[in-house]
Design a protein around this motif. Structure first.
Motif, PDB file in Angstrom:
ATOM      1  N   GLY A 124       0.811  -1.213   0.000  1.00 18.45           N
ATOM      2  CA  GLY A 124       0.000   0.000   0.000  1.00 18.45           C
ATOM      3  C   GLY A 124       0.842   1.258   0.000  1.00 18.45           C
ATOM      4  N   HIS A 169      10.987   6.494   8.145  1.00 15.41           N
ATOM      5  CA  HIS A 169      12.270   6.496   7.425  1.00 15.41           C
ATOM      6  C   HIS A 169      13.188   5.385   7.904  1.00 15.41           C
ATOM      7  N   LEU A 170      12.601   4.264   8.272  1.00  9.81           N
ATOM      8  CA  LEU A 170      13.392   3.106   8.705  1.00  9.81           C
ATOM      9  C   LEU A 170      13.383   2.050   7.606  1.00  9.81           C
ATOM     10  N   GLN A 205      10.471  12.717  11.815  1.00  7.18           N
ATOM     11  CA  GLN A 205       9.520  12.523  12.911  1.00  7.18           C
ATOM     12  C   GLN A 205       9.377  11.032  13.172  1.00  7.18           C
ATOM     13  N   ARG A 209       3.767   4.174  17.188  1.00  6.51           N
ATOM     14  CA  ARG A 209       2.635   3.265  17.355  1.00  6.51           C
ATOM     15  C   ARG A 209       2.867   1.943  16.598  1.00  6.51           C
ATOM     16  N   GLN A 252       4.780  -0.273   6.215  1.00 10.11           N
ATOM     17  CA  GLN A 252       4.301   1.107   6.093  1.00 10.11           C
ATOM     18  C   GLN A 252       4.766   1.959   7.274  1.00 10.11           C
ATOM     19  N   ALA A 301       7.553   1.465   8.867  1.00  8.65           N
ATOM     20  CA  ALA A 301       8.975   1.688   8.597  1.00  8.65           C
ATOM     21  C   ALA A 301       9.139   2.836   7.596  1.00  8.65           C
ATOM     22  N   GLU A 302       8.328   2.802   6.562  1.00  9.05           N
ATOM     23  CA  GLU A 302       8.378   3.830   5.520  1.00  9.05           C
ATOM     24  C   GLU A 302       8.089   5.201   6.119  1.00  9.05           C
ATOM     25  N   ARG A 303       7.071   5.238   6.955  1.00  8.10           N
ATOM     26  CA  ARG A 303       6.639   6.490   7.564  1.00  8.10           C
ATOM     27  C   ARG A 303       7.729   7.060   8.475  1.00  8.10           C
ATOM     28  N   ASP A 356      -1.272  10.341   3.404  1.00 10.16           N
ATOM     29  CA  ASP A 356      -0.025  10.812   4.010  1.00 10.16           C
ATOM     30  C   ASP A 356       0.698  11.767   3.066  1.00 10.16           C
ATOM     31  N   ARG A 362      11.295   3.933  -0.034  1.00 13.96           N
ATOM     32  CA  ARG A 362      12.663   3.546   0.296  1.00 13.96           C
ATOM     33  C   ARG A 362      12.800   2.021   0.434  1.00 13.96           C
ATOM     34  N   ASN A 363      11.748   1.358   0.923  1.00 13.60           N
ATOM     35  CA  ASN A 363      11.854  -0.084   1.160  1.00 13.60           C
ATOM     36  C   ASN A 363      11.343  -0.879  -0.036  1.00 13.60           C
ATOM     37  N   GLU A 390      21.866   8.345   7.768  1.00 16.19           N
ATOM     38  CA  GLU A 390      20.735   9.219   8.087  1.00 16.19           C
ATOM     39  C   GLU A 390      20.688   9.550   9.579  1.00 16.19           C
ATOM     40  N   SER A 421      19.307   3.626   8.996  1.00 14.37           N
ATOM     41  CA  SER A 421      20.502   3.934   8.213  1.00 14.37           C
ATOM     42  C   SER A 421      21.457   4.763   9.065  1.00 14.37           C
TER      43      SER A 421
END
Lengths: 733, 567
Positions: free
Chosen positions: A290, B229-230, B265, B269, B223, B225-227, A295, A527-528, B253, B250
């Motif tokens: 997704g 930046h991981l 940020q 959760r 998701q 992780a993406e949010r 966002d 990124r992933n 980073e 990273s």
């Protein structure tokens, strides 16, 4: 006298022959439609080809027996337009081009949400005598488009629970529970309790039971059975075991219904059709990922919009997500430069994400945004210049809106309020004949007209005020901002130019900070990237009505990857024109597709729809060229025109835009063949004329379904644009 | 060390992990066989997981075969000192353990022929606890409840390990799937009441539920992780589908964040870890990656958990998951064991805890103890048999997962394989011993014979005596040749009836079908059975419905070149 006598004998013979011929002419008297949401045609093929070594039968033994050996199967049947449930079922159920283009839509002037998927408010409002049909059916009624089942009198039809629901049998719902408890042995109940009860399964069993009972009544000529099981499971899991488990249940259900048909009084004159609305992009071992457009749009990079959609984000993880009446949810941005804290009144992006391989986006009109910012910052000159630049367009819009208001007023005046609308005011015989639903339907329509008329009047007043603004009025500041900019309104559709320089902030310099949304969306990256099957770019391409104004559609995959698809007005030929020259990577990727064999010269020409379908249906994007035109087709009414979104965003393979929960198993909504390839199979009793063991490989789309059924029943279908499908075994030459 | 860790991690993440399973069958005198399911680890070592005794009646006909006792080979008998310590409340630690001495056969976990007995035992124990032990006072209540909880947790842990391994068995191995379904049900109080014919349904629902959880958690974690930046890395520990995932950050980073160039940020959760972007200590972490792609591992999650991923190892705060687990357990021990407040004691308490759990559950908290144990057990077990994972990473994860152990009855993961092997050897000895498994077979047949040797009233009376004597009295009948023949017939009737039912549901019954043979056999074996008579009537009706349609099947000639007829 003798000659006269001979003539009489000859005439009698002729009449007798005619009568005999008419008797011999095949005609179906009953149609049973099994509607399987999201069952892909390719999946059925695969199941039929896979043999169980123990039994030597296929994984779809009933389908094989009923349709493959004793009926007709269409191996290349496609949904027309996007592969999305509501529009796809609409086409199948009406035989008309789609007027609904999403699972949710928004009215641009009033921000009214057309939520086509939420059953719960409908059930509640139906029980309170406030609604009669699902919202999609209300829209079709307002557009003057009848459903296939409308061809049969109320007492001669049985409709199951589905998206295009016309009234409901509320008594079925409590029966689901009672029958589950009473029809099972205690031991079986205990077993199912321990394994995990399923309400939806119980519901399907009850609907099947009703259908089988009704089959015994020769009066009933139209029956349908709707199952969303496969769609539901494939959204959740991509593994072959889970999907096969559901598919086997479906196969058995088909078998049971067919058996009941063969035992019914009209067995020889009954047609059994199995049809699905779309396919499903699901591949064993690959998760669908997704991407949250909410966002993105609420972020600084996305323009700090307050965003509205129709479901809570991650609703399963919120208490508020339990609200079954939800139809409008606002996600606020914490970086909005001019609408901080105004998320409830001034959202600037409306999203329909359901589907989920595509999303439709309403942006608030770029110039309305600019005017709003200029008014807030008291840049009067700028505000006036914005109004001047849009005066022509907005005046035209105002005139058109006033005409719509007048039409709604006339409709209200011409349609008297029914005297009775509550169920209890009708006799049981009237309820049996459906008189109550007809009356309630009129009442609901009147309420809708009145609601829209009132809200359109509000918008027209504000637009009128804007058009009459002058420097003096601005300087006097004798207005409230909401009198000029109606809260929630999106205004006119944006052009491609608007979306390429969309204003998101008014800088102190008096310049606007703008975003080119076409380029920004198509260049998004994550990124992933943990699955090699997926691109790091979630978005494949975007589509919008072309600013050329000739009904063509602009497809945009990058600044140098643009295509225009258009249909000529006169001869209805479709042209696929790259705007930046032929190259790989153009939207829909027809040229480089290994399944496209006609060559570049063919592609450079305009062709009819049938030719296009024949040449491209096997390609990765199947009938996408036809689909985009269907999606942006001319609306039948002003209200339908106002429900159009600015932009349609298509996900890359195995990406989706779902945000209310996760659909890792698979998705649909795009033009990918895997998502548009749907199922159509027919079986007919001895007197229906339907052939046996016929596999049709010629491609057809969903527009053909309704006229074919009507033709089988010898009911008129001349006003439907679709062809009648070949169903009979051909005669030898 | 860090360098090795990095290289190993990268190699592992991109390696194709292959582990297999195998099954061995050992003949047992008196007409049976001992079937053992082995998990083969990456280095080729075979670890016995589950054994079951199959009664074949000494012939080659599979239709009269029945599975009886099932053993979890890593589940050993506990010594008395350990059992006593397991009764000490608030003793949240694992005790030293060793493999059992060879020669002593393990205790079977369940009898597939009498699955309901475990349910009855469970209910009786529960009743005994509530009616007799709890009223004796806090020391008795706390000790007995603590002991029972530790015991059941240890059992659940072993069940989770076994079901996880059996999930790797081929889908078409119906026997193994049946055993797996029974093992899954044996962790539920009323699971033993489920009939054999619905074991397929249990298995199907379990597979689907696990797949749904895995996919949902994959997406949720990816998701998040993406949010944040991981980096998100799915793991296939010990092969199979990706059941776990690692989050990493990273290093580059992180340095940028530390120097204020970027300010990512953090939305914590569902992650259960502290903000890594403000954790400057991470730059000096022993797990830092000096070379390669510069990722620093943060946490490991189980994807096979309801609602949200379950945090199993926090690389920065190894005690955090344990603290959470101890808090949950201590609250439970204090309220139920010490204060004697049960959920079912009063409506107010029930309503308050239900509401609390409901809200937390909606928000994705890991409320379900059974699932937490299962996630923990699976990782613990998979790490112990995984050979492809870099030893440094595996050791780091094993150290953290070991800290989650709160049960005095739990064995060290390192000796699990040894326990299983020793117990398997002992069981093999029993298989060859005429007074071992052969005697068990005889007894189970005697149980079975009792079903048709006695009247209904006799059966009920004997069953009552059986339960009143807590199982000391076993209702049995001496077997004889005619009795064995009756057992054989009865089993075949059951098998054929179930098969015919399945055939009729699954596919059209056609003239050439083996279904007709099954129906004929049934009619021969049970001519007077009314249930079989009904079944055969339905079969005949279906046959009559489908045959005419089949006979009408014609080969179509194509109308157009596009229409292809059947070959």
């Amino acid at each position: 006298m003798k000659t006269f006598h001979s003539l009489k004998i000859l005439a009698a013979l002729f009449c007798g022959l005619l009568e005999q011929a008419s008797h011999a002419q095949p005609q179906a008297k009953r149609i049973v439609i099994i509607k399987l949401d999201g069952l892909p045609g390719w999946y059925v093929e695969k199941a039929l080809q896979t043999r169980d070594p123990a039994t030597s039968k296929s994984r779809a033994p009933w389908i094989e027996h009923i349709f493959d050996r004793n009926g007709v199967r269409f191996l290349n049947f496609y949904t027309r337009g996007i592969s999305l449930s509501v529009p796809a079922w609409e086409i199948l159920d009406t035989g008309q081009p789609s007027q609904i283009h999403g699972n949710a839509e928004y009215d641009r002037y009033t921000s009214h949400v057309y939520d086509y998927l939420n059953f719960f408010p409908f059930y509640v409002d139906y029980s309170r005598d406030k609604m009669t049909d699902m919202p999609s059916v209300e829209v079709l009624d307002a557009s003057g488009i009848p459903l296939l089942l409308d061809r049969f009198p109320y007492t001669e039809r049985l409709q199951s629970f589905q998206l295009n629901q016309r009234a409901i049998r509320l008594q079925t719902l409590p029966r689901v529970l009672t029958t589950q408890l009473t029809n099972r042995a205690p031991r079986q109940l205990m077993d199912e309790w321990q394994a995990g009860f399923s309400f939806s399964q119980g519901m399907l069993e009850e609907v099947e039971r009703e259908l089988v009972t009704k089959l015994k009544d020769p009066q009933v000529r139209y029956l349908d059975y709707f199952s969303g099981e496969f769609d539901h499971q494939s959204h959740l899991t991509m593994d072959s075991f889970s999907q096969a488990a559901v598919f086997e249940r479906i196969d058995r259900t088909i078998g049971r219904i067919w058996e009941a048909i063969t035992r019914s009084p009209l067995a020889d004159e009954t047609v059994l059709a199995v049809v699905s609305d779309h396919g499903m992009n699901t591949v064993d071992g690959v998760y669908s990922q997704g991407y949250s457009l909410i966002d993105y749009f609420t972020s600084a990079a996305g323009g700090c919009h307050h965003v509205v959609n129709n479901r809570h984000v991650l609703q399963e993880y919120k208490l508020i997500g339990l609200d079954p009446f939800v139809y409008r949810v606002t996600s606020s941005s914490n970086c909005s430069p001019y609408l901080e804290g105004e998320q409830k009144r001034y959202p600037t992006v409306l999203l329909d994400l359901d589907g989920n391989e595509r999303a439709s986006i309403h942006f608030r009109n770029n110039h309305l945004n600019r005017l709003h910012m200029a008014l807030l910052k008291k840049k009067d000159k700028l505000a006036l210049s914005i109004i001047e630049s849009q005066r022509g367009r907005w005046t035209q819009a105002l005139e058109s809106l006033r005409a719509e208001i007048a039409r709604l007023g006339k409709a209200l005046a011409d349609t008297p309020e029914p005297a009775r609308t509550k169920n209890k005011q009708f006799t049981s015989d009237e309820i049996r004949r459906g008189i109550h639903t007809a009356a309630r339907r009129i009442a609901a329509q009147r309420a809708s007209w009145a609601r829209f008329k009132e809200r359109y009047e509000l918008y027209s007043l504000s637009l009128d005020k804007v058009l009459h603004l002058d420097a003096a009025k601005l300087a006097a500041r004798k207005f409230r901002i909401e009198e000029l900019i109606v809260p929630g309104a999106m205004g006119e559709l944006n052009t491609a130019e608007d979306l390429q320089s969309y204003a998101v902030e008014l800088l102190d310099s008096g310049e606007f900070r703008t975003i080119d949304y076409l380029a920004a969306l198509t260049s998004l990256r994550v990124r992933n990237q943990v699955q090699k099957e997926l691109s790091p770019n979630p978005i494949d391409f975007v589509a919008m009505r072309d600013p050329a104004g000739d009904g063509s559609v602009l497809l945009y995959a990058g600044p140098d990857k643009r295509v225009r698809v258009k249909e000529t007005e006169t001869d209805k030929l479709i042209r696929y024109e790259p705007l930046d020259g032929w190259k790989p990577g153009l939207p829909l990727r027809v040229l480089e597709d290994p399944e496209f064999h006609a060559g570049k010269d063919w592609l450079e020409q305009a062709h009819g729809e049938e030719e296009w379908l024949r040449e491209i249906h096997q390609t990765r994007y199947s009938n996408g060229v036809i689909g985009v035109l269907e999606q942006f087709d001319e609306p039948v009414s002003k209200q339908r025109a106002l429900a159009r979104a600015d932009l349609l965003v298509f996900a890359n393979d195995h990406w989706n835009f779902n945000t209310r929960s996760f659909n890792p198993g698979g998705n649909h909504g795009s033009f990918f063949r895997i998502s548009t390839h749907s199922t159509l199979m027919l079986w007919g009793g001895a007197k229906t004329g339907i052939g046996k063991g016929i596999r049709v490989t010629k491609p057809y789309d969903s527009l053909t379904f309704a006229p074919t059924i009507l033709e089988l029943m010898k009911l008129p279908h001349e006003n439907l644009p679709g062809k009648v499908l070949p169903l009979a075994a051909p005669r030898p030459q | 060390m860090g360098c090795c860790f990095a290289v190993a991690l990268l190699t592992y993440l991109h390696a194709e992990v292959v582990t297999t399973t195998t099954v061995k069958r050992t003949p047992v005198p008196n007409g049976g066989e001992l079937v053992t399911f082995f998990r083969v680890s990456g280095d080729g070592a075979e670890i016995p997981v589950v054994s079951y005794l199959k009664d074949t009646m000494g012939d080659n006909d599979p239709d009269n075969d029945r599975i009886r006792q099932v053993w979890l080979l890593a589940n050993k008998r506990q010594s008395w000192p350990r059992q006593i310590l397991a009764a000490v409340p608030f003793l949240y630690t694992r005790l030293p353990s060793s493999a059992p001495p060879p020669g002593r056969a393990p205790k079977p976990l369940l009898d597939m022929g009498k699955p309901a007995s475990s349910t009855v035992t469970g209910i009786m124990q529960q009743l005994l606890q509530v009616t007799t032990l709890d009223p004796l006072g806090t020391p008795y209540r706390a000790a007995t409840r603590s002991y029972r909880l530790n015991r059941s947790q240890q059992r659940e842990l072993r069940l989770a390990e076994a079901t996880s391994d059996l999930a790797e068995a081929p889908e078409d191995d119906a026997e193994i799937q049946m055993v797996r379904a029974r093992l899954i049900l044996s962790s539920k109080l009323l699971g033993g009441l489920v009939s054999d014919k619905n074991l397929d349904l249990v298995h199907e629902k379990e597979v689907i539920r696990t797949e749904e959880m895995r996919g949902r958690n994959w997406e949720l974690l990816r998701q998040q992780a993406e949010r944040n930046h991981l980096n998100f890395e799915p793991l296939r520990i010990a092969g199979g589908p990706p059941s776990h995932a690692l989050l990493s950050i990273s290093r580059e980073e992180l340095q940028q964040a530390a120097s204020g160039i970027v300010k990512p940020q953090f939305y914590g959760r569902f992650l259960g870890i502290s903000n890594p972007w403000t954790d400057t200590g991470l730059l000096h972490s022993k797990h830092r990656i000096e070379e390669g792609d510069g990722r620093i591992p943060l946490a490991l999650y189980s994807l096979e958990h309801p609602k949200a991923p379950f945090l199993l190892a926090d690389m920065r705060n190894s005690l955090a998951p344990k603290r959470r687990e101890i808090t949950r357990r201590a609250v439970q021990d204090a309220t139920i064991g010490i204060l004697g407040v049960s959920r079912f004691a009063g409506f107010e308490y029930f309503a308050a805890t239900w509401t609390w759990d409901f809200i937390n559950n909606r928000r994705g908290a890991a409320n379900n103890r059974a699932w937490r144990i299962r996630s923990y057990a699976e990782l613990r077990h998979k790490l112990s048999i995984d050979t492809t994972l870099d030893p440094v990473l595996r050791e780091a994860l094993q150290r953290r997962i070991a800290k989650l152990s709160l049960n005095p009855l739990e064995d060290r993961a390192a000796i699990d394989g040894q326990i299983a092997r020793v117990q398997y050897e002992s069981l093999l000895g029993e298989a060859l011993n005429p007074k071992g498994l052969a005697l068990r077979l005889e007894r189970t047949r005697q149980d079975e014979a009792a079903q048709f040797a006695w009247t209904r009233e006799q059966k009920m009376a004997r069953a009552a005596v059986h339960w009143l004597t807590f199982g000391l009295y076993q209702p049995r009948v001496r077997t004889s040749e005619p009795m064995l023949a009756e057992i054989d017939r009865s089993r075949k009737v059951q098998t054929y009836a179930r098969r015919l039912e399945q055939m009729m549901q699954a596919a059209p019954v056609l003239a050439s079908d083996p279904a007709r043979k099954t129906a004929r056999d049934l009619a021969r074996l049970a001519p007077a059975d009314p249930a079989i008579h009904n079944l055969l009537q339905r079969f005949t009706r279906q046959l009559n419905d489908t045959l005419p349609a089949l006979n009408e099947t014609t080969i179509a000639t194509p109308a157009e070149s596009e229409n292809i007829p059947l070959p």
